[in-house]
Design an enzyme around this catalytic site. Structure first.
Site, PDB file in Angstrom:
ATOM      1  N   GLN A 270      10.329   6.733  -1.280  1.00  0.00           N
ATOM      2  CA  GLN A 270      10.372   7.286  -2.635  1.00  0.00           C
ATOM      3  C   GLN A 270      10.408   8.815  -2.593  1.00  0.00           C
ATOM      4  OE1 GLN A 270       7.872   5.816  -6.080  1.00  0.00           O
ATOM      5  NE2 GLN A 270       6.529   7.462  -5.454  1.00  0.00           N
TER       6      GLN A 270
ATOM      7  N   LEU B 262      -5.857   4.968 -11.220  1.00  0.00           N
ATOM      8  CA  LEU B 262      -5.963   6.078 -10.262  1.00  0.00           C
ATOM      9  C   LEU B 262      -7.079   5.863  -9.241  1.00  0.00           C
ATOM     10  CD1 LEU B 262      -5.421   9.079 -12.733  1.00  0.00           C
ATOM     11  CD2 LEU B 262      -3.721   7.781 -11.430  1.00  0.00           C
TER      12      LEU B 262
ATOM     13  N   MET C  38       1.380   6.048 -12.126  1.00  0.00           N
ATOM     14  CA  MET C  38       1.419   4.883 -13.019  1.00  0.00           C
ATOM     15  C   MET C  38       0.007   4.466 -13.420  1.00  0.00           C
ATOM     16  SD  MET C  38       4.620   2.610 -11.730  1.00  0.00           S
ATOM     17  CE  MET C  38       3.848   1.957 -10.265  1.00  0.00           C
TER      18      MET C  38
ATOM     19  N   HIS D  19      -4.556   9.442  -5.462  1.00  0.00           N
ATOM     20  CA  HIS D  19      -4.071  10.210  -6.617  1.00  0.00           C
ATOM     21  C   HIS D  19      -4.916  11.477  -6.799  1.00  0.00           C
ATOM     22  CE1 HIS D  19      -2.833   5.993  -8.048  1.00  0.00           C
ATOM     23  NE2 HIS D  19      -1.691   6.647  -8.026  1.00  0.00           N
TER      24      HIS D  19
ATOM     25  N   GLY E 252       3.162  11.412  -2.935  1.00  0.00           N
ATOM     26  CA  GLY E 252       2.474  11.016  -1.719  1.00  0.00           C
ATOM     27  C   GLY E 252       3.429  10.513  -0.645  1.00  0.00           C
ATOM     28  N   GLU E 253       3.095  10.808   0.608  1.00  0.00           N
ATOM     29  CA  GLU E 253       3.861  10.236   1.729  1.00  0.00           C
ATOM     30  C   GLU E 253       3.608   8.735   1.846  1.00  0.00           C
ATOM     31  OE1 GLU E 253       2.969  12.447   5.257  1.00  0.00           O
ATOM     32  OE2 GLU E 253       4.211  14.149   4.648  1.00  0.00           O
ATOM     33  N   LYS E 254       2.605   8.232   1.131  1.00  0.00           N
ATOM     34  CA  LYS E 254       2.349   6.787   1.098  1.00  0.00           C
ATOM     35  C   LYS E 254       3.634   6.036   0.751  1.00  0.00           C
ATOM     36  CE  LYS E 254       0.084   2.847   0.225  1.00  0.00           C
ATOM     37  NZ  LYS E 254       0.719   2.264  -0.898  1.00  0.00           N
ATOM     38  N   ASP E 255       4.366   6.578  -0.239  1.00  0.00           N
ATOM     39  CA  ASP E 255       5.661   6.012  -0.624  1.00  0.00           C
ATOM     40  C   ASP E 255       6.737   6.919  -0.031  1.00  0.00           C
ATOM     41  OD1 ASP E 255       4.774   3.868  -2.767  1.00  0.00           O
ATOM     42  OD2 ASP E 255       3.585   5.655  -3.100  1.00  0.00           O
TER      43      ASP E 255
ATOM     44  N   ARG F 299      -2.783  -1.291  -5.819  1.00  0.00           N
ATOM     45  CA  ARG F 299      -2.680  -2.738  -5.615  1.00  0.00           C
ATOM     46  C   ARG F 299      -3.805  -3.286  -4.732  1.00  0.00           C
ATOM     47  NH1 ARG F 299       3.129  -1.478  -6.100  1.00  0.00           N
ATOM     48  NH2 ARG F 299       3.911  -2.681  -7.856  1.00  0.00           N
TER      49      ARG F 299
HETATM   50  P1  PAJ Z   1       1.821   5.458  -8.171  1.00  0.00           P
HETATM   51  O1  PAJ Z   1       1.896   4.258  -7.309  1.00  0.00           O
HETATM   52  O2  PAJ Z   1       0.790   5.504  -9.264  1.00  0.00           O
HETATM   53  O3  PAJ Z   1       1.636   6.698  -7.245  1.00  0.00           O
HETATM   54  C1  PAJ Z   1       1.643   7.997  -7.780  1.00  0.00           C
HETATM   55  C2  PAJ Z   1       1.718   8.984  -6.638  1.00  0.00           C
HETATM   56  O4  PAJ Z   1       0.557   8.863  -5.821  1.00  0.00           O
HETATM   57  C3  PAJ Z   1       2.932   8.723  -5.719  1.00  0.00           C
HETATM   58  O5  PAJ Z   1       3.520   9.960  -5.361  1.00  0.00           O
HETATM   59  C4  PAJ Z   1       2.294   8.036  -4.521  1.00  0.00           C
HETATM   60  O6  PAJ Z   1       3.022   8.207  -3.319  1.00  0.00           O
HETATM   61  C5  PAJ Z   1       0.952   8.737  -4.475  1.00  0.00           C
HETATM   62  N1  PAJ Z   1      -0.025   7.944  -3.714  1.00  0.00           N
HETATM   63  C6  PAJ Z   1      -0.416   6.671  -3.950  1.00  0.00           C
HETATM   64  N2  PAJ Z   1      -1.322   6.274  -3.015  1.00  0.00           N
HETATM   65  C7  PAJ Z   1      -1.500   7.324  -2.184  1.00  0.00           C
HETATM   66  C8  PAJ Z   1      -2.299   7.549  -1.013  1.00  0.00           C
HETATM   67  N3  PAJ Z   1      -3.094   6.614  -0.531  1.00  0.00           N
HETATM   68  N4  PAJ Z   1      -2.213   8.758  -0.410  1.00  0.00           N
HETATM   69  C9  PAJ Z   1      -1.386   9.722  -0.889  1.00  0.00           C
HETATM   70  N5  PAJ Z   1      -0.618   9.582  -1.985  1.00  0.00           N
HETATM   71  C10 PAJ Z   1      -0.673   8.398  -2.626  1.00  0.00           C
HETATM   72  O7  PAJ Z   1       4.537   6.051  -7.063  1.00  0.00           O
HETATM   73  C11 PAJ Z   1       4.434   5.824  -8.259  1.00  0.00           C
HETATM   74  O8  PAJ Z   1       3.240   5.691  -8.901  1.00  0.00           O
HETATM   75  C12 PAJ Z   1       5.653   5.691  -9.174  1.00  0.00           C
HETATM   76  O9  PAJ Z   1       6.721   5.150  -8.437  1.00  0.00           O
HETATM   77  C13 PAJ Z   1       6.066   7.032  -9.841  1.00  0.00           C
HETATM   78  C14 PAJ Z   1       6.493   8.085  -8.813  1.00  0.00           C
HETATM   79  C15 PAJ Z   1       4.926   7.573 -10.713  1.00  0.00           C
HETATM   80  C16 PAJ Z   1       7.277   6.774 -10.762  1.00  0.00           C
HETATM   81  O10 PAJ Z   1       6.981   5.814 -11.724  1.00  0.00           O
END
Ligand code: PAJ
Length: 280
Positions: free
Chosen positions: A154, A34, A31, A38, A148-151, A188
């Site tokens: 998801q 970055l 989203m 990301h 990401g495993e962060k979510d 965030r």
């Molecule tokens: P967003 O929050 O932009 O995250 C995009 C991808 O980056 C997701 O797969 C998320 O799990 C991963 N990500 C975020 N922070 C991370 C971190 N610290 N370590 C590893 N991976 C990380 O998640 C979304 O967007 C949306 O829900 C999306 C899947 C794009 C659908 O709109």
């Protein structure tokens, strides 16, 4: 400057050229706003396939009416720079009007996994996530897509939807990327004041400590209660701190297989999530 397309038509034209050359494609849906997390996803995509595509789409469908869509950080120029540095081959940045025509109606139901934990706190959120992700996957038709495993919830939901719908796309989960003090990178985090940012480290620390206590074989309910109290003391309002089966996310109070410790908590106005593997 990274090559950027905004329409499905231009996306497909570029991909067709790569496909005709026999090249494999990896997609990283995002989203925008970055950060280092990301970046690691995009770099991993580049290692796993010949071509790495990143999508940036701030998906209105996954935000509740009282959530932060309007103030969600936007930083397209910085994002393009980060993507170039990460070796991304193409940025796909569709418009809301293209993704959702006025009479758009089809939605994907994530099932029971979509109504617990994050889904309970954010009704409709995972319907919005899985609907947009399936659309992005069908538009791009990559060989692999990275999340990401962060979510963590998801990731599980997307994995299952791709299996249920027989999409021939390999879903790859990437471990959480953390700042030097342990806080997971998140778009965030920019909402946090310097003081809140200092306190926020209690979230990963508490997950680590709680996981260690559970691994020692101590009472799990008591360990979770202690963890919640620690977060509250650090200034968080705890939404949940839960130990769950790593595949079904069903809450568990015994450590018999792979389990995941998951937390969501608010500091000031900012809601943070994090998680950790406990066994398996
Ligand atoms: P967003 O929050 O932009 O995250 C995009 C991808 O980056 C997701 O797969 C998320 O799990 C991963 N990500 C975020 N922070 C991370 C971190 N610290 N370590 C590893 N991976 C990380 O998640 C979304 O967007 C949306 O829900 C999306 C899947 C794009 C659908 O709109």
């Amino acid at each position: 400057m990274i090559s950027t397309v905004t329409t499905i038509r231009d996306l497909r034209t570029t991909l067709l050229g790569w496909r005709e050359a026999g090249e494999t494609v990896a997609l990283v849906p995002t989203m925008g706003a970055l950060h280092q997390g990301h970046k690691v996803l995009v770099e991993t995509a580049g290692k796993m396939a010949k071509r790495a595509v990143t999508s940036i789409f701030l998906n209105p469908l996954q935000f509740g009416p009282k959530e932060d869509l309007a103030k969600y950080p936007r930083s397209l120029e910085a994002d393009q720079k980060l993507l170039s540095e990460a070796g991304c081959d193409l940025l796909y940045a569709p418009t809301p009007a293209d993704m959702y025509p006025p009479d758009f109606a089809a939605k994907i139901d994530p099932g029971p996994l979509g109504t617990i934990l994050e889904g309970a706190a954010r009704p409709g959120h995972f319907t919005g996530v899985v609907t947009v992700v399936i659309k992005l996957l069908l538009q791009t038709m990559p060989d692999i897509a990275l999340f990401g495993e962060k979510d963590y919830q998801q990731l599980l939901i997307i994995h299952r939807a791709v299996r249920d719908l027989d999409l021939p796309i390999h879903i790859v989960g990437v471990p959480i990327v953390r700042d030097t003090d342990g806080l997971a990178f998140s778009s965030r985090n920019v909402y946090l004041s310097p003081d809140e940012r200092k306190c926020a480290v209690a979230l990963p620390n508490t997950l680590q400590e709680t996981a260690a206590t559970i691994r020692e074989g101590k009472d799990i309910a008591a360990a979770l209660k202690t963890g919640q109290d620690k977060l509250t003391k650090a200034g968080f309002t705890v939404d949940y701190l839960e130990l769950a089966d790593a595949h079904t996310l069903a809450p568990t109070r015994t450590l018999t297989g792979p389990a995941r410790l998951l937390a969501a908590a608010k500091i000031g106005a900012t809601r943070l999530i994090d998680n950790l593997a406990v066994a398996g």
